[in-house]
Scaffold this active site. Structure first.
Site: not given
Ligand code: BGP
Length: 478
Positions: A175, A376
């Protein structure tokens, strides 16, 4: 068959959110190891020093470090073809600045990759996923310091050589575009030297952030070029937190605002990494925001020489933007936006938009024409055990099913080139934004709770069996 025969079905994780063992076998502290837990309403904090008695969720996380064999076996049982994980930079170079790598750290990933291989699972490795050595934060204000480029290159050269026969797919920065936002200061650009306090109130300097981003772009381009020259079988990708922003209304000012948002948030970074150059509006943007990027001679040429082979992104939600709309705000991944009256949101305020994934896949492919991968996606939700002691997560299945349906349409009806799909947090892990365990994404439940208790045992949720069937039928049966 909507999905190609060799479609990379799998799941995604990040070292800092699931490995634990934060100081074991010579590992040094990363920026994530300095972050406390929080909740949706109480932001987590970063501390310049570790505070005794404070809970730091990355320190134990779900202890993949000591459970990797069990976990990878469970992924294999689901039928994973691919497993996205990151290497913890501070296992290899504890401060980022050592002359020699830490052999124990390297040996750990050998074991992990060998285990993947034994199960016919292809690793997809994120080189830097919110895990910058904290020593580099202290010394250079993170990526604002140009010296970090060389440290990163060294780290990459070591892991490329060590794992050249075990890993083919690499992503440089997770990201990377979170550096265009204030929240990106902490985990991404790590321009957070000396600061202790809530991550939402970090002092923000767009100058430092955009300078840091420039250094990340140069670092990324250099290692992509290096990999192409030395390891022709490697495939290198970028990774964008894709925030799909719709105009709140058809008012022309709202349309312009949405264009502006899509550019700043999404295209600014991926144009550099895919096209090898800053978008034409970058110069004006810097001028208007009093940002002066210091470049060295050759930087722009290097960006051109180190463009990625495939485009990866995270997709969880969409939002709306507009001018004087009076509309209510809602949260989202890294940025908030306006509520879309046609969508529902998760408990954390992330608006659920499967159709937006089809739209997004088409937008990206239309622009770049290189293979894509959704690395993701998923629903962060609270899981409660049913009276039978099991997790019946139909809400998660519903979310994923609808997103896969739209991916299918993007491939089958629209013709985009999609390589694979690795939903986020395939095993429950620590939330990046809040540091919670309660916000779960997994197909596998982990007995670990927000107060740090739990025996870390693993259990299959209903979604485990559902995803197993999805993979077995290559997405035919949803
Ligand atoms: C993205 C990241 C992850 C992950 C995901 C979910 O932004 O790459 O590391 O955690 O989001 O977000 P969260 O864990 O805040 O729910």
């Amino acid at each position: 068959m909507p999905f190609p025969k060799d479609f990379l079905w799998g799941g995604a994780t990040a070292a800092n959110q699931f490995e634990g063992a934060w100081d074991v076998d010579g590992k040094g502290p990363s920026v994530s190891d300095m972050c406390t837990n929080g909740t949706h309403t109480t932001p987590k904090r970063i501390t310049a020093q570790l505070e005794p008695g404070t809970l730091y969720p990355s320190h134990e996380a779900i202890d993949f470090y000591h459970h990797y064999e069990e976990d990878i076996a469970l992924f294999a049982e689901m039928g994973f073809k691919c497993f996205r994980l990151s290497i913890n930079w501070t296992r290899i170079f504890p401060t980022g600045m050592e002359e020699e790598p830490n052999e124990a750290g390297l040996a750990f990933y050998d074991k992990v990759f060998d285990c993947c291989k034994a199960h016919n699972i292809e690793p997809l490795v994120t080189i830097s996923h919110y895990e910058m050595p904290y020593a580099l934060v202290e010394k250079y204000n993170g990526w604002e310091g140009r010296a970090c480029i060389a440290y990163f290159e060294k780290y990459c050269h070591v892991i490329f050589e060590r794992y050249k026969d075990k890993v083919k797919y690499w992503l440089t920065f997770n990201e990377v575009n979170s550096g265009t936002t204030k929240l990106g200061n902490v985990l991404s650009t790590s321009t957070v030297k000396g600061y202790t306090g809530p991550i939402t109130e970090v002092p923000d300097s767009p100058q430092a952030r955009y300078q840091a981003l420039h250094h990340q772009f140069v670092a990324s381009a250099r290692v992509v070029k290096y990999a192409h020259e030395h390891y022709p079988n490697f495939k290198l990708g970028n990774m964008i937190c894709f925030i799909t922003s719709y105009p709140y209304t058809c008012k022309p000012e709202d349309i312009l605002e949405a264009q502006h948002q899509m550019r700043n948030m999404n295209w600014y970074c991926s144009d550099v990494q895919v096209r090898g150059e800053y978008p034409y509006y970058a110069k004006k943007f810097w001028e208007q925001n009093n940002i002066h990027i210091q470049m060295e001679e050759g930087d722009l040429a290097e960006l051109k020489e180190g463009t990625v082979d495939f485009y990866t992104f995270s997709y969880y939600m969409s939002n709306c933007v507009g001018v004087d709309t009076g509309a209510a705000e809602t949260d989202g991944n890294i940025v908030s936006g306006l509520k879309n009256p046609y969508l529902e949101a998760s408990e954390w305020g992330w608006q659920i938009d499967p159709v937006g994934l089809r739209y997004t896949l088409n937008e990206i492919y239309d622009r770049y024409r290189i293979p894509m991968m959704v690395v993701e996606n998923g629903l962060g939700a609270r899981d409660e055990k049913g009276s039978d002691g099991k997790i019946h997560d139909s809400y998660r299945i519903d979310y994923l099913r609808k997103h896969i349906e739209q991916m299918k349409l993007a491939v089958e009806e629209d013709g985009v080139d999609l390589m694979g799909y690795t939903p986020w947090g395939c095993i429950d892990l620590v939330s990046a934004s809040t540091g919670e365990m309660a916000k779960r994404y997994g197909f596998i439940y982990v007995n670990k709770f927000d107060d740090g208790t739990g025996d870390l045992s693993r259990e299959r949720k209903d979604s485990f069996y559902w995803y197993q069937k999805v993979i077995a039928t290559n997405g035919e049966e949803l």
